[in-house]
Scaffold this motif. Sequence first.
Motif, short mmCIF file in Angstrom:
data_model
loop_
_atom_site.label_atom_id
_atom_site.label_comp_id
_atom_site.label_asym_id
_atom_site.label_seq_id
_atom_site.Cartn_x
_atom_site.Cartn_y
_atom_site.Cartn_z
N ASP A 176 0.83 -1.20 0.00
CA ASP A 176 0.00 0.00 0.00
C ASP A 176 0.87 1.25 0.00
O ASP A 176 0.60 2.21 -0.72
CB ASP A 176 -0.93 0.01 1.22
N PHE A 177 1.93 1.22 0.83
CA PHE A 177 2.83 2.37 0.93
C PHE A 177 4.27 1.91 0.86
O PHE A 177 4.63 0.87 1.44
CB PHE A 177 2.63 3.12 2.27
N HIS A 196 -3.18 -1.91 6.21
CA HIS A 196 -2.24 -1.39 5.23
C HIS A 196 -0.89 -2.11 5.31
O HIS A 196 -0.35 -2.32 6.40
CB HIS A 196 -2.02 0.11 5.45
N HIS A 246 -0.93 3.01 -2.96
CA HIS A 246 -1.46 4.31 -2.55
C HIS A 246 -0.45 5.45 -2.63
O HIS A 246 -0.81 6.55 -3.05
CB HIS A 246 -2.00 4.23 -1.12
N ASN A 274 0.40 10.84 -5.70
CA ASN A 274 0.87 9.71 -4.88
C ASN A 274 2.36 9.77 -4.55
O ASN A 274 2.93 8.76 -4.13
CB ASN A 274 0.57 8.36 -5.55
N ARG A 316 -2.34 9.49 5.25
CA ARG A 316 -3.46 8.62 5.64
C ARG A 316 -4.80 9.25 5.28
O ARG A 316 -5.71 8.57 4.79
CB ARG A 316 -3.40 8.34 7.15
N VAL A 362 -5.53 9.00 1.53
CA VAL A 362 -5.99 7.66 1.14
C VAL A 362 -7.43 7.46 1.60
O VAL A 362 -8.27 6.92 0.86
CB VAL A 362 -5.07 6.59 1.75
N HIS A 363 -7.73 7.90 2.82
CA HIS A 363 -9.09 7.75 3.36
C HIS A 363 -10.09 8.54 2.51
O HIS A 363 -11.17 8.03 2.17
CB HIS A 363 -9.12 8.25 4.80
N SER A 414 -9.73 9.45 -0.61
CA SER A 414 -9.83 8.79 -1.91
C SER A 414 -10.78 7.59 -1.84
O SER A 414 -11.61 7.37 -2.72
CB SER A 414 -8.45 8.35 -2.38
#
Length: 621
Positions: A51-52, A74, A292, A563, A596, A599-600, A602
């Motif tokens: 994810d990251f 994540h 992400h 990103n 964070r 991403v939330h 999105s």
Amino acid sequence: MFVLKYYWILYIYCTSAGIFSLFLFIHKQCDDAAEWVFYGEFDSAVQKEYDFIVVGAGSAGALVAGRLAEDKKHSVLVVEAGGRPSTLHDIPVTSPMLQLTPYDWQYVTLPQETACLGITNRESRWPRGKVLGGTSRLNYMIYLRGHFTDYDDWGWPRDEVLYYFKKSEHQIGRFEGKTDYHGANGGVYVSDMKYRTRLAKVFLEAAKELHYPEVDLNEMTSSPGVMEPQITSQNGVRWSTDYSMYHIANDAPKLHVLPNSLVEKVLIKDGVEAYGVLIRRSGGVGMVRAKHAVVLSAGTVETPKLLMLSGIGPAHHLSRHKIDVIADLPVGSNLQDHVTTGLDLILLNTSLPFNENTILATPILSYDYFAKGQGLLTHPGCEAVGLFHLSGGDRPDVELMLLPAGLSTDAGTVLRPAMGISDKLWSHYFAPLVGRQVASMLPKLLHPKSRGCLRLRSANPEDPPIINPRYLAHPDDIKTLTSGIRLIEKLINTAAMRGLGAELNPTPMPGCEKFAFNSDQYWECYLRHLTLTAYHPVGTCRMGSDPTDSVVGHDLRVHGIQNLYVIDASIMPSLPSGNTNAAVLMIAEKGADIVRNAVHTSGQVCQLMETFIRPTTTAMS
């Protein structure tokens, strides 16, 4: 007699330094071998997608990775060019001995035109951590938040700045209870020093004579004053964010750390979206995708270097190295650093614990440290600090750092090569002081007007970049530092300091003999010869709203690239009024929340789109 004493001191220090270096070498070799056995081939070391991806496991990167991994849904990959720290990295007093080792990038600047005239080749040595924990594994652990006006200039609200400072801290000692956050998971322990010499108390008394009170400089709004500093330590042991990351990793199985690995390039789709990184490890190269975000936390030197290698930077410079330009941004510009001087400037007729006999007490010191978490080995090097408004502005412009020792204290074994002191400067200025009790009261230029830059040496990721800080290029920097020297003169003329027999070192700085000692002309010459970094370079990926003079926005995302975030000291538009590590931790806490939340948000947008589309699809079916 002096010659015999000099060589005896040199012998015991060299022997000790040799044993220390041998331990580090063996540890590094074992660490490299262990990593090869554990990970095997590159493809088996990591997953194909996370994810990251966080590049760099220093103060910022380890903290960001830990925060992102707190959400156990994540997956997070941390890529670090260095290896694991050894037990010696935990001992505060060993900081200078860790420089010029495999745990240090060992950067060297270009020869300076207006500074570093007494340094070998006029080049400033820049130690930067190449190890889990980054430069916080090599630094002197001083924790100063800075002044609120520093962050006003950045465009960050004061309440947010204070919240994220507190979130990164676990305060113990005098200041326990002044933070809302109690639990150093992800943050650092901030505590009082366990050990200080009598010089610290005398310095505070001297400042009081000049009407500079002892205050909590971390209140961020205080008037000029002094204090015994807080340090990033717990029970006398150095505390870095890699420790906190380890604690979180025990609870977060999707947090993976890949040490001894160099990120060569950020992968960018269609010139607008980062989707992964290219990693070199043990001779192999592989690609890892990020679902992400890619977060660059490699520091003021390596982050801009990586951006430029990836096609993000000054177009004319990238084209010269035959790198395809993705985004024409001022990467590498706006380089700033805290400049200091003043080593061995004060002579005392009173003995302090830091002298040639210290090494002979090693068994006792080791027992105090390992059994009790006390004693001289817990000393961070600096034992008192002061912030001063010498130019009359609304924020401090000079910091004083008190050291109960100097360059001559170890007979030139460790500090001299680490700082690159030339043969002439050593033999004429420092060597005659070996065996004498010296102290250093270092004036630090908090807000230099000089600006430098960083550029690629080549398109080869393994080549170090070209660093030119342009120290003391602006005449106002000399004026401010000279005012710092004048303040030191006042301090050592107080009754408190005279009680220790304090006096300015009367030996003329080599190259400055033609100027009358203690004249402004002499001090300007002195500053230009003994110009030292305070190890606080920032600003090479400046934060701002205008892409013509900044690299990231206030959301820390690289302009024009989805990103891709930068979260480290390189985003600072200007230097804080204090040591930079505390500000880096604050940036990391805020940056982790930004990523964070992005991403939330999105995810919420995607859910809304699905909700909007689903009824239509159902009706058609």
